[in-house]
Design an enzyme around this catalytic site. Structure first.
Site, PDB file in Angstrom:
ATOM      1  N   ASP A   1      11.044  -6.181  -7.370  1.00  0.00           N
ATOM      2  CA  ASP A   1      12.145  -5.641  -6.571  1.00  0.00           C
ATOM      3  C   ASP A   1      11.899  -5.845  -5.080  1.00  0.00           C
ATOM      4  O   ASP A   1      12.817  -6.153  -4.320  1.00  0.00           O
ATOM      5  CB  ASP A   1      12.345  -4.146  -6.865  1.00  0.00           C
ATOM      6  CG  ASP A   1      12.943  -3.932  -8.251  1.00  0.00           C
ATOM      7  OD1 ASP A   1      13.587  -4.870  -8.756  1.00  0.00           O
ATOM      8  OD2 ASP A   1      12.750  -2.838  -8.814  1.00  0.00           O
TER       9      ASP A   1
ATOM     10  N   GLU B   1      12.067  -0.676   2.526  1.00  0.00           N
ATOM     11  CA  GLU B   1      12.843  -0.526   1.303  1.00  0.00           C
ATOM     12  C   GLU B   1      12.627   0.888   0.757  1.00  0.00           C
ATOM     13  O   GLU B   1      11.501   1.349   0.632  1.00  0.00           O
ATOM     14  CB  GLU B   1      12.359  -1.572   0.289  1.00  0.00           C
ATOM     15  CG  GLU B   1      12.956  -1.431  -1.068  1.00  0.00           C
ATOM     16  CD  GLU B   1      12.060  -2.036  -2.143  1.00  0.00           C
ATOM     17  OE1 GLU B   1      10.901  -2.377  -1.843  1.00  0.00           O
ATOM     18  OE2 GLU B   1      12.527  -2.136  -3.286  1.00  0.00           O
TER      19      GLU B   1
ATOM     20  N   ASP C   1       6.142  -5.924  -5.539  1.00  0.00           N
ATOM     21  CA  ASP C   1       6.588  -6.165  -6.913  1.00  0.00           C
ATOM     22  C   ASP C   1       7.885  -6.986  -6.898  1.00  0.00           C
ATOM     23  O   ASP C   1       8.316  -7.459  -5.853  1.00  0.00           O
ATOM     24  CB  ASP C   1       6.788  -4.839  -7.659  1.00  0.00           C
ATOM     25  CG  ASP C   1       7.857  -3.978  -6.991  1.00  0.00           C
ATOM     26  OD1 ASP C   1       8.510  -4.459  -6.042  1.00  0.00           O
ATOM     27  OD2 ASP C   1       8.037  -2.826  -7.421  1.00  0.00           O
TER      28      ASP C   1
ATOM     29  N   ASP D   1       7.763  -3.410  -1.291  1.00  0.00           N
ATOM     30  CA  ASP D   1       6.704  -3.344  -2.300  1.00  0.00           C
ATOM     31  C   ASP D   1       6.268  -4.734  -2.737  1.00  0.00           C
ATOM     32  O   ASP D   1       7.033  -5.689  -2.635  1.00  0.00           O
ATOM     33  CB  ASP D   1       7.206  -2.587  -3.543  1.00  0.00           C
ATOM     34  CG  ASP D   1       7.349  -1.100  -3.250  1.00  0.00           C
ATOM     35  OD1 ASP D   1       6.703  -0.632  -2.293  1.00  0.00           O
ATOM     36  OD2 ASP D   1       8.101  -0.434  -3.974  1.00  0.00           O
TER      37      ASP D   1
END
Ligand code: 28G
Length: 641
Positions: free
Chosen positions: A504, A427, A502, A500
């Site tokens: 997103d 990503e 997180d 990641d």
């Protein structure tokens, strides 16, 4: 007397040998000793209560995670029989807990065998794998109790009081020398009990967490059964029929089905046999699909919605936007398939087909407006399918002319041997850059993705071929999609999603998994899809080798530092918020180097969960999306377990 005692001992030895084997090879009985296996212990015990509910005697099941990860399950059924076997001098209850497969599951009281897969191995397996177990039974006017340690009886069934109630209570503490962890994940148990409650109409299942500061409690009871289940699955979708179509028929093969159409493009059908999720489908599902296709086509012809010249609608057209749950009870189920979750009994197909045909015929006749709305959608699906076919042929012709074009952004590896090759789908451009520099270019390829991903749930197949985010993935993997997907053509043995840790990242992971689940399912079934696991923390100190930590909970890291004699106060801790914070060397060392990295292999179950998740994530309603973001961290965590 001598002889009798001898016989008795011999029997005992045999029993112990059985349970010894369970402790030696726990994986054979509960699948694994990871947290999955740990949760399985709870399901085994609760299954016995559900069995008692199916027999019609139990209305409430209360599950508690007590302080220290002790599990307590309580039901208000008849209570396990306490009578003593004249020959063995052992109570029925003790036999159930000390003899392999002596429980109700294999030909139990509900009459539905739950053999095959990992289900129904019984209470004795839980007992064998627990440091201690305590069973309390109320029946026949008394309270009876027995106790075990590592499966061995330390207190035979003893009457400890009077009671005019009935029921069974089981408390157990899993054996920490067998399981990797004893820390139950509340959300995982919650999800399962919700499902169980949907599947057994009117049964109340509660779950309570008494560990930690903030106790939690869930309470599930659905009078609507599968109707409630479908409403739950569709809660954020735009519906075509407001009230799910509901079919329920008792008989030799009891069948319960709920169907609701939405404006989405995907097909979501869940099937169960004896409360086991038949992920691979089987005859019950085939029977259902056959009836669905036939009923809608017959109705459309009869009402002249399909004209004489029009071809019949195909199953895929009729299942576009469908959400359905089908549950059947089968006395002697044959489970087949890779994961033993495919029903093989051929007679079930016909039973389901005729029940569904009759019910649908009536429903369509009585609800012409809904019938019309659904059929309009089916016909537009049919047109889109035709467009998709043309788009696909265009792609085919192109690839035939231009040979295999690889996406421009792909940094391919030099080896062409799929078995050793892996592609990282990364990503973001910056992380992609680090990954390109940090990789071993001999066998590691990098495909950066950026921008907003297409939600496959909201797009038809023709859109997916032309999509600028997904097309590179399709071309890189090199094996086509959908019905054309050919696993023998894959260019990489490992397809690794690196995002990641997180929200997103979770989002993109979920979208990609959903895409693989729907369009490249064999890739998941074949075990080719992985999640990279970047570290969450770095512990560093002058003169000390950096310590990378991959869990939220830092306790383990501190333990290691202590063991190395490192003073905690001198250590600096860095929390990684994204892949972009690591330089190429760090990324290699922590996340890409096969010698040191952690990879999570994605199972079909994981992908299915992602698939369910996506609906919530992309829902039209804003509030559920916000709620979800909180829950999402949990999903990522669940993938790890
Ligand atoms: C609380 C945690 C787990 C259970 C029952 C009730 C009966 C039963 C269970 O019988 C053994 C073998 C064949 C008859 C059945 C009670 C018939 C009459 C039961 C549980 C006995 C199993 N009365 N409730 N087992 N069969 N709850 N909850 O385990 O001969 S297990």
């Amino acid at each position: 007397m001598e002889k009798f005692e001898h016989e008795y001992n011999a029997d005992q030895i045999q029993v112990l040998e059985g349970l010894e084997h369970v402790r030696k090879r726990p994986g054979m009985y509960i699948g694994s000793v990871s947290i999955r296996g740990l949760h399985h212990l709870v399901y085994e015990i609760v299954d016995n209560s559900v069995d008692e509910a199916l027999a019609g005697y139990c209305k409430n099941i209360n599950v508690t995670i007590e302080e220290g990860n002790v599990i307590c399950v309580e039901d208000d059924g008849r209570g396990i029989p306490v009578d003593i076997h004249s020959k063995t001098k052992i109570s029925a209850a003790e036999t159930v807990y000390t003899k392999l497969n002596a429980g109700g599951k294999f030909g139990g009281d509900s009459g539905y065998k739950v053999s095959g897969g990992l289900h129904g191995v019984g209470a004795s397996v839980v007992n064998a794998l627990s440091a201690w177990t305590e069973v309390t039974i109320q029946r026949d006017g008394g309270i009876f109790q027995m106790k075990f340690e590592k499966g061995k009886t330390v207190q035979s069934l003893t009457r400890i009081g009077d009671s005019n109630k009935t029921g069974t209570k089981v408390r157990f503490f899993a054996d920490g020398s067998i399981f990797e962890t004893l820390n139950y994940e509340y959300s995982v148990l919650e999800e399962r009990f919700r499902e169980m409650a949907f599947l057994t109409k009117g049964l109340r299942i509660t779950l309570e967490d008494k560990r930690g500061e903030e106790p939690r409690k869930s309470d599930f009871c659905f009078e609507g059964g599968l109707k409630s289940f479908v409403e739950y699955l569709n809660k954020n979708k735009e519906k075509i029929n407001k009230d799910p179509i509901y079919i329920e028929k008792d008989g030799d093969v009891p069948v319960e089905i709920a169907v609701q159409y939405t404006t989405a493009y995907s097909e979501n059908i869940y099937s169960f046999v004896n409360n086991i999720n038949t992920v691979e489908g089987g005859t019950h599902l085939e029977g259902f699909k056959r009836a669905l296709t036939k009923s809608f086509n017959d109705y459309a012809r009869e009402k002249n919605i399909l004209k004489e010249k029009d071809p019949n609608l195909v199953g895929d057209d009729i299942r576009e936007g469908i959400t359905a749950v089908i549950s059947v009870k089968v006395k002697e189920p044959q489970f087949e398939g890779q994961t033993k979750t495919k029903l093989g009994n051929s007679d079930v197909a016909g039973v389901v087909t005729s029940i569904v045909n009759e019910a649908l015929e009536n429903f369509l006749e009585e609800n012409p407006n809904i019938a019309k709305a659904i059929l309009e959608k089916c016909i537009s699906a049919s047109r889109a399918r035709e467009a998709a076919r043309k788009a696909r042929e265009l792609v085919r012709r192109k690839t035939a002319l231009e040979s295999t074009t690889l996406p421009g952004k792909l940094a391919d590896c030099s080896s062409k041997n799929p078995e050793e090759c892996e592609v990282y789908i990364v990503e973001g451009d910056s992380a992609g850059g680090s990954a390109k520099q940090g990789r071993d270019r001999k066998f590691q390829a990098i495909l950066p993705l950026w921008g907003k991903m297409l939600n496959v749930e909201k797009a038809r197949a023709d859109k997916i071929y032309g999509n600028d985010k997904l097309n590179p993935v399709i071309l890189a993997v090199g094996a086509g999609i959908g019905a054309d997907f050919d696993i023998t053509k894959i260019r990489y043995g490992k397809v690794i999603i690196m995002a990641d840790a997180d929200v997103d990242g979770a989002h993109i992971r979920t979208l990609l998994l959903t895409f693989f689940f729907r369009y490249m399912r064999p890739l998941i079934e074949n075990g080719n899809v992985y999640l990279a696991q970047p570290p969450l923390y770095k512990f560093s100190k002058k003169g000390m080798e950096d310590l990378y930590w991959y869990e939220d909970d830092m306790t383990g890291a501190f333990k290691i530092l202590d063991e190395r004699g490192v003073d905690r106060d001198q250590v600096s801790i860095q929390r990684y918020k994204g892949l972009g914070e690591m330089n190429p060397e760090q990324l290699w060392e922590t996340t890409m180097n096969p010698e040191t990295r952690i990879l999570i292999k994605v199972s079909l179950e994981d992908a299915m969960q992602a698939d369910q998740t996506i609906t919530l994530l992309m829902g039209d309603d804003v509030n559920p999306r916000r709620d979800f973001i909180v829950e999402n961290a949990k999903f990522v965590k669940n993938l790890d377990v």
